[in-house]
Design a protein around this motif. Structure first.
Motif, PDB file in Angstrom:
ATOM      1  N   SER A  34      -2.382  -3.183   0.204  1.00  0.00           N
ATOM      2  CA  SER A  34      -1.691  -2.189  -0.610  1.00  0.00           C
ATOM      3  C   SER A  34      -0.747  -2.854  -1.599  1.00  0.00           C
ATOM      4  CB  SER A  34      -0.916  -1.222   0.294  1.00  0.00           C
ATOM      5  OG  SER A  34      -0.226  -0.264  -0.465  1.00  0.00           O
ATOM      6  N   TRP A  38      -1.096  -2.562  -5.774  1.00  0.00           N
ATOM      7  CA  TRP A  38      -0.031  -2.123  -6.673  1.00  0.00           C
ATOM      8  C   TRP A  38       0.383  -3.234  -7.639  1.00  0.00           C
ATOM      9  CZ3 TRP A  38       1.283   2.520  -8.011  1.00  0.00           C
ATOM     10  CH2 TRP A  38       0.988   3.576  -7.155  1.00  0.00           C
ATOM     11  N   THR A  42       0.113  -2.509 -11.666  1.00  0.00           N
ATOM     12  CA  THR A  42       1.262  -2.737 -12.539  1.00  0.00           C
ATOM     13  C   THR A  42       0.898  -3.690 -13.667  1.00  0.00           C
ATOM     14  OG1 THR A  42       2.748  -2.394 -10.659  1.00  0.00           O
ATOM     15  CG2 THR A  42       3.665  -3.493 -12.610  1.00  0.00           C
ATOM     16  N   ARG A 163       3.629  -0.296  -2.032  1.00  0.00           N
ATOM     17  CA  ARG A 163       3.891   0.039  -3.434  1.00  0.00           C
ATOM     18  C   ARG A 163       5.194  -0.590  -3.909  1.00  0.00           C
ATOM     19  NH1 ARG A 163       4.044   6.196  -5.984  1.00  0.00           N
ATOM     20  NH2 ARG A 163       4.537   5.576  -8.130  1.00  0.00           N
ATOM     21  N   VAL A 167       5.002  -3.685  -6.710  1.00  0.00           N
ATOM     22  CA  VAL A 167       5.599  -3.565  -8.046  1.00  0.00           C
ATOM     23  C   VAL A 167       6.652  -4.645  -8.256  1.00  0.00           C
ATOM     24  CG1 VAL A 167       6.990  -2.074  -9.525  1.00  0.00           C
ATOM     25  CG2 VAL A 167       5.103  -1.104  -8.211  1.00  0.00           C
TER      26      VAL A 167
END
Length: 476
Positions: A34, A38, A42, A163, A167
């Motif tokens: 995950s 992300w 991004t 997430r 990021v």
């Protein structure tokens, strides 16, 4: 002497799914994957801007990646039902890893252009149409049925934490090494998951439970029946005779027909769709509210986003305590979230908005997790991939329709009115659905009562001559 209760209280810990070693491995792998996903998402947005300088092109790349979920979600679910779950997940994860590594090479050699990036995005979306339902159901296959809400809650937490981490790491990688590193790390994370999947041990349910779900039993998914136990009831085995002899072809249209013929799933779809279209897009509506009507700064909105993320994690943990959630619970939670959305639209200050946003995020996270549990456990095991495929197509549709509609509402009514009207629409829709369900239940009960009365009268009428004849015979 201390007495031992024959029926101990069920474990409601949100962590209970982690008692199973396979689930611990799967959760760790999902966290890494995950975060990598992300990171790539991004970087991809920034990469499109770097290549084209056009925000519209960025939106186009996201739409191209989402389109296969809308067009081929049902077909992807049929693939999940037709082939062994672990095989599907391992292959799809390996393919996603290969796409990410290919993109990393293209970026590293400065050979990536917009058409290539769009093509890679489309292929990624196509593979994800299969990978999404497969990975969701594989996690449930690692734990007993009562622990599925805990497994789904852990998945939500893993997604949220991944997430935030992804990021943040993406920003550091871009500054230190450039965008290719994010694609490289994501590709390796997919390959790591693909390598792990064959070693995961599925939870072996009792054979009677597997047969009652309509699944084809195997040594990996069902416990053997000891000789001392009575045989499995014939009514469970006979309908599965053809399935036990040869694999059953999983048809996409059959999945759609099943979904539409299941009132519980249709009700869940209606509640979730209305909530998603007229609410939930808080990255859009609350951004406009904070920076516009409340005259806040981008830092203020970042605070709101952090509260939303933290509330989502807390809600996912609380949802893990559920054991058998229902559509009614999902509807009540969605209504509570809509009421809080109305209060958010009416909040006169930023501080009061934060007070409302925190429980709103918690309630809606619990609602999402409870809905996912119903969706993944209500259908028979042999239909779950196709049901998730139907859901993926529908959720992609409302995910694409919601933001433009809310944007238009904010343009015409203002952001406060858009939040209030959107929440009111959700409340009215749920109330109307509950009223209709109540009337249908009452009508069904009256019909059943009338049928029972008629059947009783027929029984009395048909038995009276026999009784009279018997009496005559005895007296004779």
């Amino acid at each position: 002497m201390t007495s031992v209760s024959p029926n101990p209280a069920p474990d409601r810990s949100p962590w209970r799914a982690l008692r199973h070693p396979a689930m611990r491995w799967w959760t760790g792998a999902n966290l890494v994957s995950s975060a990598g996903t992300w990171m790539q998402m991004t970087v991809q947005n920034l990469l499109v801007l770097q290549i084209t300088g056009s925000p519209a092109a960025t939106g186009l790349s996201l739409a191209v990646q989402a389109a296969p979920g809308l067009l081929f979600g049902v077909a992807g679910g049929a693939i999940v039902d037709r082939w062994p779950r672990k095989v599907v997940v391992a292959v799809s994860q390996a393919m996603l890893g290969g796409i990410a590594l290919a993109t990393a090479l293209l970026v590293g050699f400065d050979a990536l252009n917009l058409p290539l990036l769009l093509a890679l995005s489309a292929v990624t979306g196509l593979v994800a149409a299969v990978d999404g339902p497969a990975t969701s159901l594989l996690g449930n296959d690692l734990v007993p049925s009562d622990d599925v809400p805990s497994a789904i809650g852990l998945g939500s937490v893993t997604h949220s934490v991944g997430r935030l981490a992804g990021v943040g790491i993406a920003g550091g990688l871009i500054a230190l090494t450039g965008p290719a590193a994010a694609y490289l790390v994501n590709g390796l994370s997919f390959l790591a998951v693909a390598a792990l999947v064959p070693f995961l041990r599925l939870y072996r349910r009792p054979l009677v439970e597997v047969l009652s779900e309509g699944a084809v039993p195997s040594l990996e998914t069902a416990e053997p029946v000891p000789a001392a136990l009575p045989p499995v009831p014939a009514e469970l085995v006979e309908p599965l005779g053809p399935a036990l002899r040869r694999p059953r072809r999983a048809g996409s249209l059959e999945g759609i027909r099943y979904f539409l013929g299941r009132p519980r799933l249709v009700a869940l779809l209606g509640v979730t769709a209305v909530s998603a279209v007229f609410g939930r897009n808080y990255s859009l509506t609350l951004a406009v509210l904070v920076t516009g009507a409340l005259a806040g700064t981008t830092q203020d909105f970042a605070t709101v986003a952090a509260v939303l993320a933290a509330g989502g994690i807390v809600g996912a943990f609380l949802a893990g305590r559920l054991r058998k959630p229902t559509v009614g619970i999902v509807a009540l939670l969605a209504a509570a979230g809509a009421a809080l959305q109305v209060l958010a639209g009416l909040s006169p200050t930023f501080a009061l908005l934060l007070v409302v946003v925190a429980p709103m995020a918690v309630v809606e996270s619990i609602s999402d997790t409870a809905g996912a549990t119903v969706l993944q456990t209500d259908p028979p095991a042999a239909m779950r991939g196709r049901v998730l495929g139907v859901w993926r197509s529908a959720s992609t549709a409302w995910g694409l329709a919601g933001p433009p509609l809310l944007g238009l509402m904010m343009e015409l009514l203002g952001v406060r009115a858009a939040l209030v009207v959107g929440g009111a629409v959700v409340l009215v829709a749920i109330a109307a659905g509950a009223l209709r369900a109540s009337r249908q239940a009452g009508s069904g009960a009256r019909s059943a009562s009338a049928s029972g009365w008629v059947g009783t009268q027929r029984t009395i009428t048909s038995t009276s001559p026999t009784t009279s004849s018997a009496a005559v015979s005895m007296n004779g």
